[in-house]
Design a protein around this motif. Sequence first.
Motif, PDB file in Angstrom:
ATOM      1  N   ASP A 177       1.503  -0.900  -0.024  1.00 53.86           N
ATOM      2  CA  ASP A 177       0.365  -0.094   0.186  1.00 53.86           C
ATOM      3  C   ASP A 177       1.419   1.114   0.339  1.00 53.86           C
ATOM      4  OD1 ASP A 177      -2.857   1.073   0.576  1.00 53.86           O
ATOM      5  OD2 ASP A 177      -1.924   2.071   1.976  1.00 53.86           O
ATOM      6  N   ALA A 178       1.761   1.348   1.240  1.00 53.26           N
ATOM      7  CA  ALA A 178       3.201   2.159   1.413  1.00 53.26           C
ATOM      8  C   ALA A 178       3.862   2.675  -0.729  1.00 53.26           C
ATOM      9  CB  ALA A 178       3.359   2.398   2.477  1.00 53.26           C
ATOM     10  N   THR A 179       4.221   1.696  -0.747  1.00 59.95           N
ATOM     11  CA  THR A 179       5.243   1.589  -2.172  1.00 59.95           C
ATOM     12  C   THR A 179       3.913   1.055  -3.632  1.00 59.95           C
ATOM     13  OG1 THR A 179       5.023  -1.104  -1.662  1.00 59.95           O
ATOM     14  CG2 THR A 179       6.731   0.558  -0.503  1.00 59.95           C
ATOM     15  N   VAL A 180       3.542   0.409  -4.469  1.00 61.11           N
ATOM     16  CA  VAL A 180       3.252   0.277  -5.513  1.00 61.11           C
ATOM     17  C   VAL A 180       1.732   1.477  -5.035  1.00 61.11           C
ATOM     18  CG1 VAL A 180       2.027  -1.652  -6.785  1.00 61.11           C
ATOM     19  CG2 VAL A 180       3.969  -1.857  -5.058  1.00 61.11           C
ATOM     20  N   VAL A 181       1.286   0.978  -4.025  1.00 58.06           N
ATOM     21  CA  VAL A 181      -0.178   1.849  -4.085  1.00 58.06           C
ATOM     22  C   VAL A 181      -0.317   3.016  -4.560  1.00 58.06           C
ATOM     23  CG1 VAL A 181      -2.796   2.536  -3.481  1.00 58.06           C
ATOM     24  CG2 VAL A 181      -1.583  -0.372  -3.514  1.00 58.06           C
ATOM     25  N   ARG A 182       0.534   3.518  -2.859  1.00 60.17           N
ATOM     26  CA  ARG A 182       0.522   5.320  -3.247  1.00 60.17           C
ATOM     27  C   ARG A 182       1.721   6.080  -3.232  1.00 60.17           C
ATOM     28  NH1 ARG A 182      -3.699   5.109  -1.590  1.00 60.17           N
ATOM     29  NH2 ARG A 182      -4.473   3.927   0.419  1.00 60.17           N
ATOM     30  N   LEU A 183       2.842   5.564  -3.978  1.00 61.31           N
ATOM     31  CA  LEU A 183       3.712   6.069  -4.517  1.00 61.31           C
ATOM     32  C   LEU A 183       3.664   5.870  -5.906  1.00 61.31           C
ATOM     33  CD1 LEU A 183       6.981   5.661  -2.428  1.00 61.31           C
ATOM     34  CD2 LEU A 183       5.716   7.110  -2.618  1.00 61.31           C
ATOM     35  N   VAL A 184       2.909   5.302  -6.687  1.00 60.38           N
ATOM     36  CA  VAL A 184       3.007   4.886  -8.037  1.00 60.38           C
ATOM     37  C   VAL A 184       1.382   4.941  -9.117  1.00 60.38           C
ATOM     38  CG1 VAL A 184       3.458   2.720  -9.994  1.00 60.38           C
ATOM     39  CG2 VAL A 184       4.576   3.171  -7.734  1.00 60.38           C
ATOM     40  N   LEU A 185       0.630   3.813  -7.700  1.00 64.33           N
ATOM     41  CA  LEU A 185      -0.772   3.502  -9.053  1.00 64.33           C
ATOM     42  C   LEU A 185      -1.093   4.769  -8.616  1.00 64.33           C
ATOM     43  CD1 LEU A 185      -2.318   2.111 -10.089  1.00 64.33           C
ATOM     44  CD2 LEU A 185      -3.323   0.597  -8.815  1.00 64.33           C
ATOM     45  N   VAL A 186      -1.664   5.484  -6.994  1.00 62.56           N
ATOM     46  CA  VAL A 186      -2.561   6.907  -6.840  1.00 62.56           C
ATOM     47  C   VAL A 186      -2.231   8.223  -7.736  1.00 62.56           C
ATOM     48  CG1 VAL A 186      -2.597   8.674  -5.112  1.00 62.56           C
ATOM     49  CG2 VAL A 186      -3.036   6.051  -4.693  1.00 62.56           C
ATOM     50  N   PRO A 187      -0.478   8.174  -7.603  1.00 61.97           N
ATOM     51  CA  PRO A 187      -0.360   9.621  -8.304  1.00 61.97           C
ATOM     52  C   PRO A 187      -0.162   9.350 -10.399  1.00 61.97           C
ATOM     53  CG  PRO A 187       1.756   8.245  -7.443  1.00 61.97           C
ATOM     54  CD  PRO A 187       0.300   8.047  -6.987  1.00 61.97           C
ATOM     55  N   ALA A 188      -0.483   8.393 -10.516  1.00 56.92           N
ATOM     56  CA  ALA A 188      -0.703   8.004 -12.147  1.00 56.92           C
ATOM     57  C   ALA A 188      -2.472   8.158 -11.931  1.00 56.92           C
ATOM     58  CB  ALA A 188      -0.021   7.007 -12.320  1.00 56.92           C
ATOM     59  N   THR A 189      -3.314   7.451 -11.650  1.00 54.04           N
ATOM     60  CA  THR A 189      -4.311   7.664 -11.977  1.00 54.04           C
ATOM     61  C   THR A 189      -5.223   9.020 -11.301  1.00 54.04           C
ATOM     62  OG1 THR A 189      -4.901   7.089  -9.209  1.00 54.04           O
ATOM     63  CG2 THR A 189      -4.993   5.397 -11.736  1.00 54.04           C
ATOM     64  N   MET A 190      -4.130   9.446 -10.878  1.00 54.41           N
ATOM     65  CA  MET A 190      -4.964  11.129 -10.532  1.00 54.41           C
ATOM     66  C   MET A 190      -5.061  12.104 -11.519  1.00 54.41           C
ATOM     67  SD  MET A 190      -4.889  11.350  -6.453  1.00 54.41           S
ATOM     68  CE  MET A 190      -5.823  12.543  -6.423  1.00 54.41           C
ATOM     69  N   VAL A 191      -3.272  11.590 -12.039  1.00 57.21           N
ATOM     70  CA  VAL A 191      -2.992  12.394 -13.111  1.00 57.21           C
ATOM     71  C   VAL A 191      -4.322  12.247 -14.736  1.00 57.21           C
ATOM     72  CG1 VAL A 191      -0.837  12.916 -14.524  1.00 57.21           C
ATOM     73  CG2 VAL A 191      -0.805  12.761 -12.529  1.00 57.21           C
ATOM     74  N   LEU A 192      -3.860  10.981 -14.597  1.00 60.37           N
ATOM     75  CA  LEU A 192      -4.769  10.822 -15.695  1.00 60.37           C
ATOM     76  C   LEU A 192      -6.491  10.967 -15.961  1.00 60.37           C
ATOM     77  CD1 LEU A 192      -4.155   6.842 -16.239  1.00 60.37           C
ATOM     78  CD2 LEU A 192      -3.595   9.402 -17.886  1.00 60.37           C
ATOM     79  N   LEU A 193      -6.907  11.443 -14.359  1.00 60.43           N
ATOM     80  CA  LEU A 193      -8.863  11.916 -14.335  1.00 60.43           C
ATOM     81  C   LEU A 193      -8.521  12.617 -14.297  1.00 60.43           C
ATOM     82  CD1 LEU A 193      -9.762   9.095 -11.437  1.00 60.43           C
ATOM     83  CD2 LEU A 193     -10.630   8.937 -13.913  1.00 60.43           C
ATOM     84  N   GLY A 194      -7.060  13.582 -13.900  1.00 59.78           N
ATOM     85  CA  GLY A 194      -7.294  15.433 -13.406  1.00 59.78           C
ATOM     86  C   GLY A 194      -8.683  15.967 -12.341  1.00 59.78           C
ATOM     87  N   SER A 195      -9.265  16.829 -13.441  1.00 65.42           N
ATOM     88  CA  SER A 195      -9.993  17.221 -12.517  1.00 65.42           C
ATOM     89  C   SER A 195     -11.347  16.362 -12.160  1.00 65.42           C
ATOM     90  CB  SER A 195     -10.768  18.714 -13.170  1.00 65.42           C
ATOM     91  OG  SER A 195     -10.837  18.286 -14.194  1.00 65.42           O
ATOM     92  N   ARG A 196     -11.351  15.321 -12.638  1.00 63.05           N
ATOM     93  CA  ARG A 196     -12.536  14.424 -12.171  1.00 63.05           C
ATOM     94  C   ARG A 196     -12.298  14.119 -11.183  1.00 63.05           C
ATOM     95  NH1 ARG A 196     -11.408  14.527 -17.679  1.00 63.05           N
ATOM     96  NH2 ARG A 196     -10.147  12.242 -18.096  1.00 63.05           N
ATOM     97  N   ASN A 197     -11.251  13.752 -10.493  1.00 61.33           N
ATOM     98  CA  ASN A 197     -10.857  13.453  -9.175  1.00 61.33           C
ATOM     99  C   ASN A 197     -11.507  13.670  -7.869  1.00 61.33           C
ATOM    100  OD1 ASN A 197      -8.669  11.454  -9.200  1.00 61.33           O
ATOM    101  ND2 ASN A 197      -7.442  13.135  -9.947  1.00 61.33           N
ATOM    102  N   TRP A 198     -12.472  15.213  -8.604  1.00 63.38           N
ATOM    103  CA  TRP A 198     -12.863  15.796  -7.712  1.00 63.38           C
ATOM    104  C   TRP A 198     -14.556  15.978  -8.177  1.00 63.38           C
ATOM    105  CZ3 TRP A 198      -9.817  15.257  -3.923  1.00 63.38           C
ATOM    106  CH2 TRP A 198      -8.872  15.033  -4.142  1.00 63.38           C
ATOM    107  N   TRP A 199     -15.126  14.983  -9.008  1.00 63.21           N
ATOM    108  CA  TRP A 199     -16.244  15.614  -9.306  1.00 63.21           C
ATOM    109  C   TRP A 199     -17.055  15.031  -8.412  1.00 63.21           C
ATOM    110  CZ3 TRP A 199     -20.356  11.778 -10.439  1.00 63.21           C
ATOM    111  CH2 TRP A 199     -21.407  12.248 -10.887  1.00 63.21           C
ATOM    112  N   LEU A 200     -18.516  15.467  -8.176  1.00 60.08           N
ATOM    113  CA  LEU A 200     -18.864  15.485  -7.106  1.00 60.08           C
ATOM    114  C   LEU A 200     -20.476  15.923  -7.548  1.00 60.08           C
ATOM    115  CD1 LEU A 200     -20.059  14.672  -4.201  1.00 60.08           C
ATOM    116  CD2 LEU A 200     -20.268  16.905  -3.547  1.00 60.08           C
ATOM    117  N   PRO A 201     -21.726  14.861  -8.507  1.00 63.88           N
ATOM    118  CA  PRO A 201     -23.037  15.292  -8.464  1.00 63.88           C
ATOM    119  C   PRO A 201     -23.502  16.864  -7.710  1.00 63.88           C
ATOM    120  CG  PRO A 201     -23.299  13.467  -8.283  1.00 63.88           C
ATOM    121  CD  PRO A 201     -21.873  13.462  -7.270  1.00 63.88           C
ATOM    122  N   GLY A 202     -24.395  17.537  -8.953  1.00 66.19           N
ATOM    123  CA  GLY A 202     -24.870  19.380  -7.100  1.00 66.19           C
ATOM    124  C   GLY A 202     -25.457  18.835  -6.597  1.00 66.19           C
TER     125      GLY A 202
END
Length: 718
Positions: free
Chosen positions: A660-685
């Motif tokens: 969790d502290a290596t593969v997920v937090r240092l690799v998968l999380v930043p990579a997917t968050m960059v790909l999703l961009g502002s959509r990470n914080w989407w919330l229906p009105g």
Amino acid sequence: MSTLLYRVGSGAARHPWRTFGAWLLAAVLAVGLAAGLGGSLNDNYDIPGTDSTRATSLLRDKFPDHAGATARVVLHAGSGDVAPGVAAEVSRRVAAVEHVEAVEPAAVSPDGATAVLTVRFDVPVTGVDAVATAEAFEEAAAPARDAGLATEYGGEVLDQVYEQGTAELVGFLLAGVILLAAFGSLLAAGLPLAVAGVGLAVGMALVTVTARFTDVSTIAPMIASMVGIGVGIDYALFIVSRHRQQLLDGLPVVESVGRANATAGRSVVFAGSTVLLSICGLALSGVPNFVMMGVATGICVAVCMTAAVTLLPALLGLAGTRVLPKRTRRAMAKGASPKPASTKQPLAGRWGAHAAAHPWPYAVASFLLLAILAAPVFAMQLGQSDAGSEPTSSTARRAYDLVSQGFGPGANGPLLLAVDLTKAGAPDVDTLRETVGSTPGVAAVSPVLLNEARDTAVLTVTPASGPQDEATDALVSHLRTSVGSDAVAVGGATAAFMDFNQRLQDRLYLVVGAVVGAAFLLLVLVFRSVVAPLKAALMNLLSVGAAFGAIVALFQWGWGQSFLGLDGPVPVNAFVPVFMFAILFGLSMDYEVFLLSRVREEFLRTGDSTRSVVEGLSSTGRVISSAAAIMVAVFVAFAATPTLSIKMMGVGMAVAILVDATVVRLVLVPATMVLLGSRNWWLPGWLDRVLPRADLHGGTVLVPAPRTPAKDDEPALV
């Protein structure tokens, strides 16, 4: 919450001895209650609605001689036969042990080299002090040892005697080394250890008190210690790290402690509450004994969390600037800047920038790696390890082996058929005995035993296979469908473990759904987003899956038997995946919130998704890595214990936190968050309008309020 924590933190730092006095009083009361009212630890495998519990209840009501706990004393002559006189003398001495109702005549193996004394107690297993009984049996068997016989002890009461102390000490030592490397100050490294130690001591005292009023499993304290030490040190680490940074920024000690408690302390309260919420999911398992493991763990987590936001501020107030390295304090005394002159970005930030520049390759590679690590999960076979899985250094294991050699493997797991002769359609017991005796997989059936009222009968069935063998499970199922009825119930320890496993398997998805759902809703509230919490839940499932895969490969497939001290492949204990899931989901959410709160703060400030990810990793990477390293060290220390179920949990949780502290937090999380961009914080009105506003990650900044005659020391939120 921030205001309250600010007041608590600054007040404790300004008047530390008052806080010490309160904690001293609490500790004295807890220990005093444990000494005066504390109960003994017991394993109660009664599960409402199961066939084994129905058999046990019938025997308790109608056949109490066969409803109590059982144990075994095994005598073995290396060469020659066991002398009948010696066995009789040991039997007489064992009969005098507390709660022993009867000792059956010695059963002697065909070769005469092994004799087994079956001991029956007048109370269920929940009423026997296993440790005291083991010591009493050891003393009672002295004549056999004097005669040159090997004496071993096992059975229902003595198979699960757990020792504490070594793993906890090793865990504290390893954590201390990591803290010293992270802080560069012996005092700063010692404070989290002290807070965790006090919290654990008070928590364990409360667990002992709880055992007075309900059944607490013998394994519960070790599990509670393992988790309590890890979270206790980590929670203190978060607050100490924030406090040290604020001292470097020039804040006075008391003010810094108050702010650290209001910000990092709020994260600690949220993190601890998340773990407690996840543990609450265990209540859906339907197994009372298993639920109490969660209760014991929850008590320790709650006490350690409370100590982190109350006792630790007092310690920080006393320590002053000594939580900083000497060289830094010297620079501050000379008026020089205590911060390093280098503007080089931290390693985590540089890595974050690299991963953000190549999101697709890292996202795909990390996902494939996690999928490969989790793949063995699909071959997982849940079972229940018994004394045959313990190391040969255990007397229960040696007794198990001697019984298997002398009487066959099934003698270690006899089944009990309880027959209620008052029920309509109750079978003829002699015919029942013949039918069961001719069943494939049955090695022997005892003569029929009737109670004094002759309305209840008991038959002891010895399987041809061992307790862990799949053939034994198949035999139990066959007997329940072929001869079981309202009048006939199949019980005994082996059948009870089978029901225990089946109930956990049936409820696994309910527990998983409740824990994931609760965590998802909590993250939606915190981050006001649907996408980020959903992604967090999926990634946590991947890291937990990788841990389960490691358990299957190392234990079930036997890949780790050489360095784990196993004699061969062993089944995965049914309670381990369920319990691990609840704990790990709570712990991984701690790191998720700690990272994402910083990323979201930066995104709201700049609107730049890539930069926010890099800054988030840069500012939190060191703390998360240190916290994870401490967790891994503590879990590895417990993985070195000889108790198989603790070893299994220690290995699995260490792997999960490491991944969790290596593969997920240092690799998968930043990579997917960059790909999703502002959509990470989407919330229906519509959801944004109904959700309450919350700042559970402690992002609110506190400053002292202007001094007025009415409110002299009130902090203000800005």
